[in-house]
Write a protein that holds these residues in place. Structure first.
Motif, PDB file in Angstrom:
ATOM      1  N   HIS A  17       0.813  -1.220   0.000  1.00  0.00           N
ATOM      2  CA  HIS A  17       0.000   0.000   0.000  1.00  0.00           C
ATOM      3  C   HIS A  17       0.846   1.269   0.000  1.00  0.00           C
ATOM      4  CE1 HIS A  17      -3.759  -2.185   1.761  1.00  0.00           C
ATOM      5  NE2 HIS A  17      -3.742  -2.193   0.439  1.00  0.00           N
ATOM      6  N   CYS A  18       2.108   1.141   0.339  1.00  0.00           N
ATOM      7  CA  CYS A  18       2.996   2.307   0.374  1.00  0.00           C
ATOM      8  C   CYS A  18       3.727   2.532  -0.954  1.00  0.00           C
ATOM      9  CB  CYS A  18       4.015   2.137   1.507  1.00  0.00           C
ATOM     10  SG  CYS A  18       4.727   3.671   2.128  1.00  0.00           S
ATOM     11  N   LEU A  19       3.674   1.570  -1.856  1.00  0.00           N
ATOM     12  CA  LEU A  19       4.428   1.664  -3.111  1.00  0.00           C
ATOM     13  C   LEU A  19       4.080   2.882  -3.973  1.00  0.00           C
ATOM     14  CD1 LEU A  19       4.440  -2.102  -4.184  1.00  0.00           C
ATOM     15  CD2 LEU A  19       6.438  -0.750  -3.508  1.00  0.00           C
ATOM     16  N   PRO A  20       2.800   3.266  -4.108  1.00  0.00           N
ATOM     17  CA  PRO A  20       2.497   4.426  -4.959  1.00  0.00           C
ATOM     18  C   PRO A  20       3.185   5.718  -4.521  1.00  0.00           C
ATOM     19  CG  PRO A  20       0.505   3.151  -4.590  1.00  0.00           C
ATOM     20  CD  PRO A  20       1.554   2.588  -3.674  1.00  0.00           C
ATOM     21  N   VAL A  21       3.594   5.781  -3.259  1.00  0.00           N
ATOM     22  CA  VAL A  21       4.323   6.952  -2.767  1.00  0.00           C
ATOM     23  C   VAL A  21       5.616   7.157  -3.563  1.00  0.00           C
ATOM     24  CG1 VAL A  21       5.677   7.789  -0.795  1.00  0.00           C
ATOM     25  CG2 VAL A  21       3.367   6.901  -0.438  1.00  0.00           C
ATOM     26  N   ILE A  22       6.264   6.054  -3.942  1.00  0.00           N
ATOM     27  CA  ILE A  22       7.528   6.147  -4.684  1.00  0.00           C
ATOM     28  C   ILE A  22       7.318   6.892  -5.994  1.00  0.00           C
ATOM     29  CG2 ILE A  22       9.423   4.857  -5.727  1.00  0.00           C
ATOM     30  CD1 ILE A  22       9.284   4.573  -2.720  1.00  0.00           C
ATOM     31  N   ASN A  23       6.280   6.519  -6.720  1.00  0.00           N
ATOM     32  CA  ASN A  23       6.011   7.168  -7.999  1.00  0.00           C
ATOM     33  C   ASN A  23       5.652   8.640  -7.826  1.00  0.00           C
ATOM     34  OD1 ASN A  23       5.323   4.121  -8.307  1.00  0.00           O
ATOM     35  ND2 ASN A  23       5.676   4.849 -10.387  1.00  0.00           N
ATOM     36  N   ASP A  24       4.891   8.945  -6.771  1.00  0.00           N
ATOM     37  CA  ASP A  24       4.546  10.339  -6.498  1.00  0.00           C
ATOM     38  C   ASP A  24       5.802  11.168  -6.244  1.00  0.00           C
ATOM     39  OD1 ASP A  24       1.860   9.739  -6.715  1.00  0.00           O
ATOM     40  OD2 ASP A  24       1.518   9.601  -4.556  1.00  0.00           O
ATOM     41  N   ARG A 143      -3.939   7.419   2.358  1.00  0.00           N
ATOM     42  CA  ARG A 143      -3.307   7.951   3.576  1.00  0.00           C
ATOM     43  C   ARG A 143      -1.796   8.105   3.384  1.00  0.00           C
ATOM     44  NH1 ARG A 143      -4.482   8.064   8.936  1.00  0.00           N
ATOM     45  NH2 ARG A 143      -2.747   6.718   9.557  1.00  0.00           N
ATOM     46  N   ASN A 144      -1.175   7.084   2.840  1.00  0.00           N
ATOM     47  CA  ASN A 144       0.269   7.145   2.611  1.00  0.00           C
ATOM     48  C   ASN A 144       0.634   8.243   1.619  1.00  0.00           C
ATOM     49  OD1 ASN A 144       0.809   4.968   4.348  1.00  0.00           O
ATOM     50  ND2 ASN A 144       0.490   3.477   2.710  1.00  0.00           N
ATOM     51  N   ARG A 145      -0.130   8.333   0.548  1.00  0.00           N
ATOM     52  CA  ARG A 145       0.162   9.339  -0.475  1.00  0.00           C
ATOM     53  C   ARG A 145      -0.050  10.752   0.069  1.00  0.00           C
ATOM     54  NH1 ARG A 145      -2.921   8.461  -5.799  1.00  0.00           N
ATOM     55  NH2 ARG A 145      -1.218   9.714  -6.654  1.00  0.00           N
ATOM     56  N   GLU A 146      -1.078  10.924   0.894  1.00  0.00           N
ATOM     57  CA  GLU A 146      -1.336  12.249   1.462  1.00  0.00           C
ATOM     58  C   GLU A 146      -0.251  12.647   2.456  1.00  0.00           C
ATOM     59  OE1 GLU A 146      -5.138  13.317   2.887  1.00  0.00           O
ATOM     60  OE2 GLU A 146      -6.158  12.882   0.996  1.00  0.00           O
ATOM     61  N   LEU A 147       0.221  11.684   3.254  1.00  0.00           N
ATOM     62  CA  LEU A 147       1.303  12.001   4.182  1.00  0.00           C
ATOM     63  C   LEU A 147       2.540  12.465   3.419  1.00  0.00           C
ATOM     64  CD1 LEU A 147       2.613  12.124   6.955  1.00  0.00           C
ATOM     65  CD2 LEU A 147       3.096   9.661   6.775  1.00  0.00           C
ATOM     66  N   LYS A 150       2.237  15.988   2.077  1.00  0.00           N
ATOM     67  CA  LYS A 150       2.385  17.033   3.091  1.00  0.00           C
ATOM     68  C   LYS A 150       3.844  17.192   3.513  1.00  0.00           C
ATOM     69  CE  LYS A 150      -2.350  16.841   4.728  1.00  0.00           C
ATOM     70  NZ  LYS A 150      -3.280  16.792   5.870  1.00  0.00           N
ATOM     71  N   CYS A 151       4.582  16.113   3.485  1.00  0.00           N
ATOM     72  CA  CYS A 151       6.008  16.200   3.815  1.00  0.00           C
ATOM     73  C   CYS A 151       6.762  17.030   2.780  1.00  0.00           C
ATOM     74  CB  CYS A 151       6.621  14.805   3.893  1.00  0.00           C
ATOM     75  SG  CYS A 151       5.985  13.776   5.235  1.00  0.00           S
ATOM     76  N   PHE A 152       6.397  16.864   1.503  1.00  0.00           N
ATOM     77  CA  PHE A 152       7.105  17.550   0.419  1.00  0.00           C
ATOM     78  C   PHE A 152       6.354  18.772  -0.102  1.00  0.00           C
ATOM     79  CE2 PHE A 152       8.874  13.270   0.334  1.00  0.00           C
ATOM     80  CZ  PHE A 152      10.231  13.534   0.235  1.00  0.00           C
ATOM     81  N   GLN A 153       5.157  18.992   0.439  1.00  0.00           N
ATOM     82  CA  GLN A 153       4.345  20.157   0.084  1.00  0.00           C
ATOM     83  C   GLN A 153       3.993  20.194  -1.404  1.00  0.00           C
ATOM     84  OE1 GLN A 153       6.608  23.502   1.644  1.00  0.00           O
ATOM     85  NE2 GLN A 153       5.720  23.255   3.678  1.00  0.00           N
ATOM     86  N   TYR A 154       3.531  19.045  -1.905  1.00  0.00           N
ATOM     87  CA  TYR A 154       2.968  19.022  -3.253  1.00  0.00           C
ATOM     88  C   TYR A 154       1.512  18.580  -3.158  1.00  0.00           C
ATOM     89  CZ  TYR A 154       4.184  13.968  -3.090  1.00  0.00           C
ATOM     90  OH  TYR A 154       4.316  12.647  -2.741  1.00  0.00           O
ATOM     91  N   GLU A 155       0.751  18.834  -4.208  1.00  0.00           N
ATOM     92  CA  GLU A 155      -0.667  18.487  -4.225  1.00  0.00           C
ATOM     93  C   GLU A 155      -0.890  17.311  -5.165  1.00  0.00           C
ATOM     94  OE1 GLU A 155      -5.038  20.553  -5.093  1.00  0.00           O
ATOM     95  OE2 GLU A 155      -3.221  21.778  -5.009  1.00  0.00           O
ATOM     96  N   LEU A 156      -1.546  16.268  -4.664  1.00  0.00           N
ATOM     97  CA  LEU A 156      -1.817  15.101  -5.498  1.00  0.00           C
ATOM     98  C   LEU A 156      -2.719  15.486  -6.663  1.00  0.00           C
ATOM     99  CD1 LEU A 156      -2.428  12.384  -2.751  1.00  0.00           C
ATOM    100  CD2 LEU A 156      -0.444  12.593  -4.250  1.00  0.00           C
ATOM    101  N   LEU A 157      -2.369  14.998  -7.841  1.00  0.00           N
ATOM    102  CA  LEU A 157      -3.117  15.362  -9.036  1.00  0.00           C
ATOM    103  C   LEU A 157      -4.409  14.573  -9.163  1.00  0.00           C
ATOM    104  CD1 LEU A 157      -0.123  15.581 -11.549  1.00  0.00           C
ATOM    105  CD2 LEU A 157      -1.208  17.432 -10.259  1.00  0.00           C
TER     106      LEU A 157
END
Length: 319
Positions: A17-24, A143-147, A150-157
């Motif tokens: 569930h945390c993998l999509p964070v890498i691509n973001d 949840r993982n993607r939103e965290l 917020k850490c990098f201050q970008y907005e999910l598309l």
């Protein structure tokens, strides 16, 4: 170069569930190098993602059972040494537990995590320099993607997820026939689907001429697989395999049907049409998450067992 350490140690489904964070992160912070701290038994998953630079392993589950053994303390020392080897610009604890927060004590860099109201164990939030509010009422992937955002201050598309796993040298162990994979084993008996339901689904695949592969992880699951095999000459009980070999097998399947198990999420992450069967957990929060590559479906919910008929109907729709 922005050096990043992701802490997501277990379990298999949670790591996936945390993998999509890498691509973001790679999209919004292209000049980044990402390391991942994970339990050794699940390390094959981040290793399959080309966006992960280095995987640092721990064996916390084993260490806790063998505190008196010298090898335990040697292993802990080596893991801490590997964690301290690099200075990181940003460290993110996606696990949100005291056991994961403990390892942030040995990191060098700014530590981020969920705030006290958002985290699974409130005390863990005191280990972080920066904390962020994220709703608990959304899917774990979101949840993982939103965290991370917020850490990098970008907005999910958008909400679509790309898991990014790659298997370059597919070796299906000489399986020349078309096949599907059924995941019947789960950590809790309340999450397991009845044998008579599995048999109806297997009979349907027999009619389609598809071979049914049955992985297993412990002795009880092995005997369950053997029982299913007796009812169908077109089924195959696989040998005991590690995650990497199972990923290899799953990557060649026509589809995967599974209960709430990490291997079910692995099939979805590998881009295989997947149906998740839920009996005692909330698929809205932890179900198979839509993959941008292939269709995926969740059936059932807490107290509502999916029927073989509804499952077969979904198989016909995705296969």
């Amino acid at each position: 170069m922005v050096r990043i350490l992701i802490i997501k140690t277990s379990s298999l489904g949670d790591v996936i569930h945390c993998l999509p964070v890498i691509n973001d992160i790679k999209y919004f912070v292209p000049e980044s190098s990402i390391d991942w701290l994970v339990e050794e038994s699940f390390a094959d998953v981040p290793r399959l993602h080309p966006g992960v630079n280095s995987v640092i392993t721990i064996s916390l589950r084993s260490w806790k059972k063998n505190l008196r053994k010298k090898s335990t303390w040697i292993g802990l020392y080596k893991s801490i040494k590997a964690i301290r080897e690099n200075h990181y610009d940003i460290i993110i604890d996606f696990q949100g537990l005291l056991k994961s927060a403990f390892f942030t004590l040995f990191t060098r860099g700014d530590i981020h995590g969920f705030d006290k109201a958002s985290i699974r164990e409130a005390a863990a939030s005191y280990f972080y320099k920066h904390t962020h509010p994220v709703s608990k009422q959304i899917h774990a992937v979101v949840r993982n993607r939103e965290l991370a955002s917020k850490c990098f201050q970008y907005e999910l598309l958008d909400q679509s997820a790309h898991f990014g796993l790659e298997i370059h040298n597919i070796n299906n162990f000489n399986l020349s026939e078309r096949y599907v994979v059924l995941i019947h084993g789960s950590s809790k008996k309340s999450k397991q689907w009845p044998m008579e339901h599995w048999l109806k689904v297997i009979q349907f695949f027999n009619v389609l001429g598809l071979r049914v592969l049955l992985p297993w992880g412990n002795l009880e699951e092995y005997h369950f697989s053997k029982s299913l095999r007796k009812a169908s000459t077109n089924s195959l009980v696989l040998p005991k395999m590690n995650i990497s070999d199972l990923a290899n097998i799953i990557s060649g399947a026509k589809c995967l049907i599974g209960v709430d198990s990490g291997l079910t999420h692995l099939g979805n992450a590998l881009g295989i049409p997947t149906i998740g069967l839920y009996l005692d957990s909330n698929p809205y929060l932890t179900g198979v998450y839509p993959n941008i590559k292939v269709p995926s479906v969740n059936l059932g919910e807490i107290g509502v067992t999916p029927t073989p008929e509804s499952t077969i109907s979904q198989i016909e729709a995705i296969i």
